[in-house]
Design a protein around this motif. Structure first.
Motif, PDB file in Angstrom:
ATOM      1  N   TYR A   6     -30.708  32.108 -58.542  1.00  0.00           N
ATOM      2  CA  TYR A   6     -29.786  31.141 -57.727  1.00  0.00           C
ATOM      3  C   TYR A   6     -28.647  32.043 -57.039  1.00  0.00           C
ATOM      4  O   TYR A   6     -28.033  32.923 -57.550  1.00  0.00           O
ATOM      5  CB  TYR A   6     -29.345  29.941 -58.552  1.00  0.00           C
ATOM      6  N   GLY A   8     -25.375  30.881 -54.646  1.00  0.00           N
ATOM      7  CA  GLY A   8     -24.797  29.857 -53.875  1.00  0.00           C
ATOM      8  C   GLY A   8     -23.358  29.822 -54.919  1.00  0.00           C
ATOM      9  O   GLY A   8     -23.045  30.388 -55.771  1.00  0.00           O
ATOM     10  N   ARG A  12     -21.530  24.229 -57.097  1.00  0.00           N
ATOM     11  CA  ARG A  12     -22.814  23.613 -56.749  1.00  0.00           C
ATOM     12  C   ARG A  12     -23.511  23.825 -57.823  1.00  0.00           C
ATOM     13  O   ARG A  12     -24.033  22.710 -58.240  1.00  0.00           O
ATOM     14  CB  ARG A  12     -23.280  23.982 -55.520  1.00  0.00           C
ATOM     15  N   TYR A  13     -23.495  24.941 -58.328  1.00  0.00           N
ATOM     16  CA  TYR A  13     -24.443  25.154 -59.763  1.00  0.00           C
ATOM     17  C   TYR A  13     -23.903  24.471 -60.564  1.00  0.00           C
ATOM     18  O   TYR A  13     -25.050  23.643 -61.430  1.00  0.00           O
ATOM     19  CB  TYR A  13     -24.252  26.578 -60.016  1.00  0.00           C
ATOM     20  N   ASN A  17     -25.965  20.323 -58.191  1.00  0.00           N
ATOM     21  CA  ASN A  17     -26.182  19.818 -56.933  1.00  0.00           C
ATOM     22  C   ASN A  17     -27.210  20.703 -56.131  1.00  0.00           C
ATOM     23  O   ASN A  17     -27.006  21.403 -55.175  1.00  0.00           O
ATOM     24  CB  ASN A  17     -24.826  19.605 -56.059  1.00  0.00           C
ATOM     25  N   TRP A  18     -28.310  21.224 -56.871  1.00  0.00           N
ATOM     26  CA  TRP A  18     -29.096  22.157 -56.384  1.00  0.00           C
ATOM     27  C   TRP A  18     -30.472  21.573 -57.078  1.00  0.00           C
ATOM     28  O   TRP A  18     -30.455  21.228 -58.141  1.00  0.00           O
ATOM     29  CB  TRP A  18     -28.726  23.526 -56.654  1.00  0.00           C
ATOM     30  N   LYS A  19     -31.508  22.249 -56.477  1.00  0.00           N
ATOM     31  CA  LYS A  19     -32.865  21.950 -56.940  1.00  0.00           C
ATOM     32  C   LYS A  19     -33.665  23.183 -56.985  1.00  0.00           C
ATOM     33  O   LYS A  19     -33.467  24.075 -55.990  1.00  0.00           O
ATOM     34  CB  LYS A  19     -33.639  20.904 -56.134  1.00  0.00           C
ATOM     35  N   TYR A  87     -27.509  27.167 -50.352  1.00  0.00           N
ATOM     36  CA  TYR A  87     -27.848  28.084 -51.769  1.00  0.00           C
ATOM     37  C   TYR A  87     -29.213  28.521 -51.501  1.00  0.00           C
ATOM     38  O   TYR A  87     -30.015  27.909 -50.433  1.00  0.00           O
ATOM     39  CB  TYR A  87     -27.649  27.230 -52.844  1.00  0.00           C
ATOM     40  N   THR A  89     -32.553  29.851 -53.626  1.00  0.00           N
ATOM     41  CA  THR A  89     -32.917  29.649 -54.986  1.00  0.00           C
ATOM     42  C   THR A  89     -34.706  30.090 -54.814  1.00  0.00           C
ATOM     43  O   THR A  89     -35.380  29.711 -53.873  1.00  0.00           O
ATOM     44  CB  THR A  89     -32.908  28.439 -55.923  1.00  0.00           C
TER      45      THR A  89
END
Length: 258
Positions: A6, A8, A12-13, A17-19, A87, A89
């Motif tokens: 990842y 970012g 957010r992590y 708030n990430w996928k 971000y 990933t």
């Protein structure tokens, strides 16, 4: 457990708030997705206030940068934190990460690269990888257990607490760039366009094809217990290179999620 990379903001992590790419694929193809632990238990992600997370992360960031700044030199500039910045990933998983380390270690010591690696292999037990991990003349963050790379140009490595107070080994994007450039020079001498394509053209063999109906039987799946070492290494290298480029361009940390 799998391995995701990842790049970012930490806000957010920690705000979830990430996928992951698996989550993104599942949603795009109409499948449900649920994180589970190695014991098979579902992972419940705690809902946290992003504004409070950002405040805590910024406080942690400033303390870390103050601690590693050298006396008499200009203090490190804090990287920006928020819950909206983009971000990057992807998912190299452990076997590919280990293959990348194996290729690096073999080239450093002039040893032949094994053509294949076993599924779920213990790469740190390989003599070449273990040797480079302990080599006092060569300090690679990738071999010394680093799981975080802060967006700084200086190549440094240190141990300290993460924002959740768990211990970790930290390095920098500047240090990671030097390691990746050295590995590429040793092993492949590939240009950047080629490196970027490896995440699509190299990697794990396909275990099966899921039809439009989403129904597939075990009889249709070929079980792979060995992987091509060079292909996995290039696959992981491409993802680390892309994360490093993204982090440099957007001034964000990189971390491994597992």
């Amino acid at each position: 457990m799998g391995l995701d990379i990842y790049a970012g903001t930490l806000t957010r992590y920690y705000s979830h708030n990430w996928k992951t790419v698996v989550q993104q694929w599942a949603e795009a193809n109409g499948y449900s997705f649920q994180k589970i632990t190695p014991n098979g238990e579902s992972v419940e992600e705690e809902e946290m206030n992003p504004a409070e997370i950002q405040t805590a992360v910024e406080s942690w960031r400033d303390q870390v940068l103050a601690a590693i700044s050298q006396p008499g030199q200009t203090p490190y500039t804090p990287w920006p934190e928020d819950n909206e910045r983009p971000y990057y990933t992807d998912k190299p998983d452990w076997d590919a990460f280990g293959a990348m380390l194996l290729v690096a270690a073999c080239h450093v010591y002039g040893e032949p690269v094994p053509p294949t690696v076993e599924k779920d292999w213990d790469f740190f037990a390989h003599p070449a990888v273990a040797r480079l991990a302990e080599d006092p003349e060569r300090t690679w963050s990738l071999f010394r257990g680093a799981t975080w790379w802060l967006p700084l140009s200086d190549a440094i490595m240190f141990q300290g607490p993460m924002p959740n107070n768990n211990p970790a080994t930290f390095s920098t994007t500047g240090g990671l760039r030097k390691e990746l450039e050295w590995l590429n020079q040793l092993a492949w001498q590939a240009d950047e366009d080629t490196v970027l394509r490896w995440s699509e053209t190299e990697g794990y063999p396909t275990d099966g094809i899921i039809p439009a109906s989403g129904e597939i039987s075990k009889a249709d799946i070929k079980e792979h217990t060995q992987y091509d070492t060079q292909s996995l290494a290039k696959f992981a290298f491409s993802m680390f290179w892309q994360a490093m480029r993204f982090a440099e361009q957007n001034q964000t940390p990189i971390l491994l999620d597992f």
